[in-house]
Scaffold this motif. Structure first.
Motif, PDB file in Angstrom:
ATOM      1  N   PHE A 100       0.659  -0.841  -0.033  1.00  0.00           N
ATOM      2  CA  PHE A 100       0.051   0.446  -0.144  1.00  0.00           C
ATOM      3  C   PHE A 100       1.164   1.174   0.497  1.00  0.00           C
ATOM      4  CE2 PHE A 100      -3.356  -3.233   1.152  1.00  0.00           C
ATOM      5  CZ  PHE A 100      -4.330  -2.492  -0.105  1.00  0.00           C
ATOM      6  N   TRP A 140       2.043   1.061  -3.852  1.00  0.00           N
ATOM      7  CA  TRP A 140       0.861   2.223  -4.292  1.00  0.00           C
ATOM      8  C   TRP A 140       0.105   3.628  -4.074  1.00  0.00           C
ATOM      9  CZ3 TRP A 140      -2.918   0.414  -7.583  1.00  0.00           C
ATOM     10  CH2 TRP A 140      -4.338   0.752  -7.820  1.00  0.00           C
ATOM     11  N   ASN A 145      -7.530  -0.872 -10.995  1.00  0.00           N
ATOM     12  CA  ASN A 145      -8.685  -1.414  -9.853  1.00  0.00           C
ATOM     13  C   ASN A 145      -8.539  -2.930  -9.765  1.00  0.00           C
ATOM     14  OD1 ASN A 145      -9.879   1.284 -10.297  1.00  0.00           O
ATOM     15  ND2 ASN A 145     -11.088   0.591 -11.410  1.00  0.00           N
ATOM     16  N   HIS A 202      -5.433  -3.251  -7.416  1.00  0.00           N
ATOM     17  CA  HIS A 202      -5.962  -2.795  -5.897  1.00  0.00           C
ATOM     18  C   HIS A 202      -6.539  -3.999  -4.862  1.00  0.00           C
ATOM     19  CE1 HIS A 202      -7.007  -0.384  -2.933  1.00  0.00           C
ATOM     20  NE2 HIS A 202      -6.296   0.810  -3.074  1.00  0.00           N
ATOM     21  N   ALA A 203      -7.859  -4.390  -6.387  1.00  0.00           N
ATOM     22  CA  ALA A 203      -9.114  -5.270  -5.692  1.00  0.00           C
ATOM     23  C   ALA A 203      -7.881  -6.685  -5.316  1.00  0.00           C
ATOM     24  CB  ALA A 203      -9.497  -5.965  -6.784  1.00  0.00           C
ATOM     25  N   MET A 261      -4.940  -6.732  -3.605  1.00  0.00           N
ATOM     26  CA  MET A 261      -3.926  -5.439  -2.483  1.00  0.00           C
ATOM     27  C   MET A 261      -5.522  -6.272  -1.202  1.00  0.00           C
ATOM     28  SD  MET A 261      -2.242  -2.802  -4.302  1.00  0.00           S
ATOM     29  CE  MET A 261      -1.736  -1.915  -2.519  1.00  0.00           C
ATOM     30  N   GLU A 262      -6.279  -5.540  -1.895  1.00  0.00           N
ATOM     31  CA  GLU A 262      -7.590  -5.257  -0.952  1.00  0.00           C
ATOM     32  C   GLU A 262      -7.812  -6.435   0.182  1.00  0.00           C
ATOM     33  OE1 GLU A 262      -9.016  -2.717   0.617  1.00  0.00           O
ATOM     34  OE2 GLU A 262      -7.983  -1.302  -0.448  1.00  0.00           O
ATOM     35  N   ALA A 263      -7.636  -6.958  -1.337  1.00  0.00           N
ATOM     36  CA  ALA A 263      -8.048  -9.152  -0.806  1.00  0.00           C
ATOM     37  C   ALA A 263      -7.121  -9.481   0.287  1.00  0.00           C
ATOM     38  CB  ALA A 263      -8.213  -9.995  -1.299  1.00  0.00           C
ATOM     39  N   ALA A 308      -4.566  -7.718   2.157  1.00  0.00           N
ATOM     40  CA  ALA A 308      -5.120  -6.973   3.135  1.00  0.00           C
ATOM     41  C   ALA A 308      -6.588  -7.740   4.250  1.00  0.00           C
ATOM     42  CB  ALA A 308      -5.607  -5.133   3.573  1.00  0.00           C
ATOM     43  N   LEU A 309      -7.584  -7.854   3.565  1.00  0.00           N
ATOM     44  CA  LEU A 309      -8.208  -8.702   4.178  1.00  0.00           C
ATOM     45  C   LEU A 309      -8.534 -10.348   4.729  1.00  0.00           C
ATOM     46  CD1 LEU A 309     -11.854  -8.339   5.292  1.00  0.00           C
ATOM     47  CD2 LEU A 309     -12.177  -9.560   2.717  1.00  0.00           C
ATOM     48  N   SER A 346      -6.006  -8.920   7.966  1.00  0.00           N
ATOM     49  CA  SER A 346      -7.053  -8.779   8.764  1.00  0.00           C
ATOM     50  C   SER A 346      -8.027  -9.332   9.340  1.00  0.00           C
ATOM     51  CB  SER A 346      -7.264  -7.422   8.757  1.00  0.00           C
ATOM     52  OG  SER A 346      -8.648  -7.706   7.548  1.00  0.00           O
TER      53      SER A 346
END
Length: 150
Positions: free
Chosen positions: A42, A45, A103, A106-107, A109-111, A113-114, A117
């Motif tokens: 991130f 990014w 996009n 980034h999706a 990367m978000e996955a 991060a999830l 977490s």
């Protein structure tokens, strides 16, 4: 001549237990490293907002994702490995980084991060399968945690 008897069997069991304990100890270390890797992704990014070259940023993200992909399965995080593998595959296949390409990156990367977490170990369960399905639809190629490629 002695065969593999109780003494050999108990020594084998002791060695296996010792190895499993070592892997368990490294698993916590891996989770910390994974968090750092995702944070670093991130941070890299964020260079895009400063006008950095998209391809250079994607190359840096690829290097981090490659490490993520390579280590997850060793510590019981096959879902993380599948995500890292998918991201690496996509970045290798995308010579020009359009807004749509960004996009998709980034999706991923978000996955990741999830996954960190929510400590999504193993295959990520139903939520993990849904995420892989959605990313597969975005990238246009199958993403399967059991068919992770280099």
């Amino acid at each position: 001549m002695a065969s593999f008897d109780e003494n050999g069997s108990s020594e084998y069991a002791r060695l296996i237990a010792k190895a499993e304990a070592a892997v368990d100890a490294l698993r916590d270390s891996y989770k910390d490293q994974l968090r750092q890797d995702i944070d670093q992704m991130f941070a890299v990014w964020g260079k895009l907002e400063d006008g950095a070259d998209r391809r250079q940023v994607m190359d840096e993200i690829y290097a981090i994702a490659h490490n993520v992909k390579g280590q997850g399965g060793s510590f019981g995080y096959d879902f993380v490995t599948a995500l890292g593998s998918s991201l690496c595959r996509f970045l290798r296949a995308a010579p020009i980084c359009s807004d749509e390409d960004l996009n998709i990156v980034h999706a991923h990367m978000e996955a990741l991060a999830l996954a960190v977490s929510e400590d999504m170990s193993g295959d990520g369960g139903a939520k993990g399968r849904k995420i892989l399905h959605d990313l597969s639809a975005m990238t246009g190629y199958p993403i399967d945690g059991s068919a992770i490629e280099g």
